[in-house]
Design a protein around this motif. Sequence first.
Motif, mmCIF file in Angstrom:
data_model
loop_
_atom_site.group_PDB
_atom_site.id
_atom_site.type_symbol
_atom_site.label_atom_id
_atom_site.label_comp_id
_atom_site.label_asym_id
_atom_site.label_seq_id
_atom_site.Cartn_x
_atom_site.Cartn_y
_atom_site.Cartn_z
ATOM 1 N N ASP A 1 0.865 -1.176 0.000
ATOM 2 C CA ASP A 1 0.000 0.000 0.000
ATOM 3 C C ASP A 1 0.905 1.230 0.000
ATOM 4 N N ILE A 2 0.568 2.215 -0.825
ATOM 5 C CA ILE A 2 1.428 3.396 -0.959
ATOM 6 C C ILE A 2 0.569 4.647 -0.847
ATOM 7 N N GLU A 3 0.882 5.457 0.171
ATOM 8 C CA GLU A 3 0.215 6.736 0.363
ATOM 9 C C GLU A 3 1.213 7.863 0.120
ATOM 10 N N GLU A 4 0.749 9.094 0.268
ATOM 11 C CA GLU A 4 1.568 10.251 -0.106
ATOM 12 C C GLU A 4 2.914 10.288 0.603
ATOM 13 N N GLU A 5 2.955 9.891 1.869
ATOM 14 C CA GLU A 5 4.198 9.993 2.636
ATOM 15 C C GLU A 5 5.152 8.834 2.383
ATOM 16 N N ASP A 6 4.742 7.844 1.574
ATOM 17 C CA ASP A 6 5.544 6.644 1.370
ATOM 18 C C ASP A 6 6.472 6.723 0.160
ATOM 19 N N GLY A 7 6.635 7.882 -0.422
ATOM 20 C CA GLY A 7 7.517 8.040 -1.576
ATOM 21 C C GLY A 7 6.952 7.504 -2.873
ATOM 22 N N PRO A 8 5.669 7.795 -3.199
ATOM 23 C CA PRO A 8 5.111 7.297 -4.461
ATOM 24 C C PRO A 8 5.788 7.947 -5.666
ATOM 25 N N THR A 9 5.761 7.231 -6.783
ATOM 26 C CA THR A 9 6.260 7.785 -8.041
ATOM 27 C C THR A 9 5.480 9.051 -8.387
ATOM 28 N N THR B 1 -0.200 6.658 -6.001
ATOM 29 C CA THR B 1 -0.596 6.029 -4.747
ATOM 30 C C THR B 1 -1.619 4.922 -5.026
ATOM 31 N N GLY B 2 -1.860 4.085 -4.014
ATOM 32 C CA GLY B 2 -2.865 3.048 -4.177
ATOM 33 C C GLY B 2 -2.642 1.895 -3.236
ATOM 34 N N GLN B 3 -3.322 0.807 -3.539
ATOM 35 C CA GLN B 3 -3.265 -0.391 -2.713
ATOM 36 C C GLN B 3 -2.389 -1.447 -3.377
ATOM 37 N N ALA B 4 -1.805 -2.308 -2.559
ATOM 38 C CA ALA B 4 -1.053 -3.428 -3.109
ATOM 39 C C ALA B 4 -1.942 -4.219 -4.063
ATOM 40 N N GLY B 5 -1.433 -4.463 -5.266
ATOM 41 C CA GLY B 5 -2.207 -5.135 -6.306
ATOM 42 C C GLY B 5 -2.643 -4.215 -7.417
ATOM 43 N N ASP B 6 -2.540 -2.896 -7.201
ATOM 44 C CA ASP B 6 -2.842 -1.935 -8.266
ATOM 45 C C ASP B 6 -1.683 -1.878 -9.266
ATOM 46 N N ILE B 7 -2.009 -1.574 -10.510
ATOM 47 C CA ILE B 7 -1.008 -1.370 -11.558
ATOM 48 C C ILE B 7 -1.286 -0.040 -12.236
ATOM 49 N N TYR B 8 -0.256 0.772 -12.396
ATOM 50 C CA TYR B 8 -0.322 1.952 -13.261
ATOM 51 C C TYR B 8 0.299 1.565 -14.602
ATOM 52 N N LEU B 9 -0.492 1.645 -15.664
ATOM 53 C CA LEU B 9 0.012 1.354 -17.004
ATOM 54 C C LEU B 9 0.232 2.676 -17.709
ATOM 55 N N CYS B 10 1.472 2.908 -18.126
ATOM 56 C CA CYS B 10 1.888 4.238 -18.572
ATOM 57 C C CYS B 10 2.348 4.241 -20.024
ATOM 58 N N HIS B 11 2.052 5.331 -20.700
ATOM 59 C CA HIS B 11 2.597 5.605 -22.034
ATOM 60 C C HIS B 11 4.121 5.594 -21.951
ATOM 61 N N PRO B 12 4.821 5.088 -22.969
ATOM 62 C CA PRO B 12 6.285 5.014 -22.873
ATOM 63 C C PRO B 12 6.964 6.373 -22.728
ATOM 64 N N PHE B 13 6.275 7.462 -23.118
ATOM 65 C CA PHE B 13 6.871 8.801 -23.035
ATOM 66 C C PHE B 13 6.368 9.593 -21.825
ATOM 67 N N LEU B 14 5.651 8.951 -20.918
ATOM 68 C CA LEU B 14 5.183 9.674 -19.734
ATOM 69 C C LEU B 14 6.376 10.093 -18.876
ATOM 70 N N ILE B 15 6.428 11.354 -18.512
ATOM 71 C CA ILE B 15 7.529 11.887 -17.696
ATOM 72 C C ILE B 15 7.178 11.684 -16.228
ATOM 73 N N HIS B 16 8.126 11.090 -15.508
ATOM 74 C CA HIS B 16 7.874 10.736 -14.111
ATOM 75 C C HIS B 16 9.177 10.841 -13.329
ATOM 76 N N ALA B 17 9.071 10.693 -12.025
ATOM 77 C CA ALA B 17 10.255 10.810 -11.167
ATOM 78 C C ALA B 17 10.013 10.045 -9.876
ATOM 79 N N ALA B 18 11.085 9.501 -9.346
ATOM 80 C CA ALA B 18 11.035 8.887 -8.018
ATOM 81 C C ALA B 18 11.101 9.979 -6.964
ATOM 82 N N GLN B 19 10.843 9.599 -5.731
ATOM 83 C CA GLN B 19 11.064 10.506 -4.609
ATOM 84 C C GLN B 19 11.420 9.681 -3.376
#
Length: 260
Positions: free
Chosen positions: A141-149, A193-211
């Motif tokens: 499970d990933i919430e805002e404080e857990d370092g989501p993508t 963010t979301g629950q364990a078992g969720d998948i984000y499917l992204c366009h290959p050119f989507l700009i993103h960053a870790a934190q």
Amino acid sequence: MEPDDIERFMAEGFIKLEGAVPLQVIDECRAILWRELGLDPDDPTTWTEPVRWVMGLVQPSFKAAMNVPPLLEACEALSGPGRWTPRDNMGAFPLRFPHDEEPPGLGWHVEGSFMPEGATFYWTNLASKDRAMLALYLFTDIEEEDGPTRIRVGSHHDVPAVLLPFGEKGAAGNQLGPLVDAASAHRLEVHATGQAGDIYLCHPFLIHAAQANHGTRPRFIGQPAILPLNPYRYDLPDQESSPVELTIKRALNQARWPVP
């Protein structure tokens, strides 16, 4: 996949498949990851580093996670029927732990997809060579404080203009990073963010960053590439193009022939 889902993917660059992976499979995968790490999930004193990478896992649980029906159906709809290749492993896992330290590698980027001979960084080109899409699997499970993508909504529309001058050859990730960051700085930022078992499917050119993870629990994700069967094409009629191809083709048209 519903037409509204496809339209949202084309507009925003990603779609969230909630509860796509059964929790039993998630639990099995997460247990394997902890064993690979050699850490105690119940003892935070063993979590001494802000990020650990695990790679090369081919256990049946990961194959099952990579082939859940919601993902397969979405890949067919977005990359095009029969135009992508199912896989039996997930590649690399960036596992982030609560820590005060800001680790390296947190910049805005598009995911690299191939490495030319002699290169030290992954490259990207207009055909998105060797990458049909990017998937982000949530194993905790990933919430805002857990370092989501972090995701810049709609930023996949900005990347073709950046890649256009580099042609078929493409460019290295360290060269593209500052360029795609500047090109997409105006975009709304959201978090995966979301629950364990969720998948984000992204366009290959989507700009993103870790934190960094400044929460109290580990953040486990997988980030497998969805592999193409053939390179994306931009010379096909719209009715024969996949949704991913259409978004890139339309952005290229804007880059080459700006509308006043």
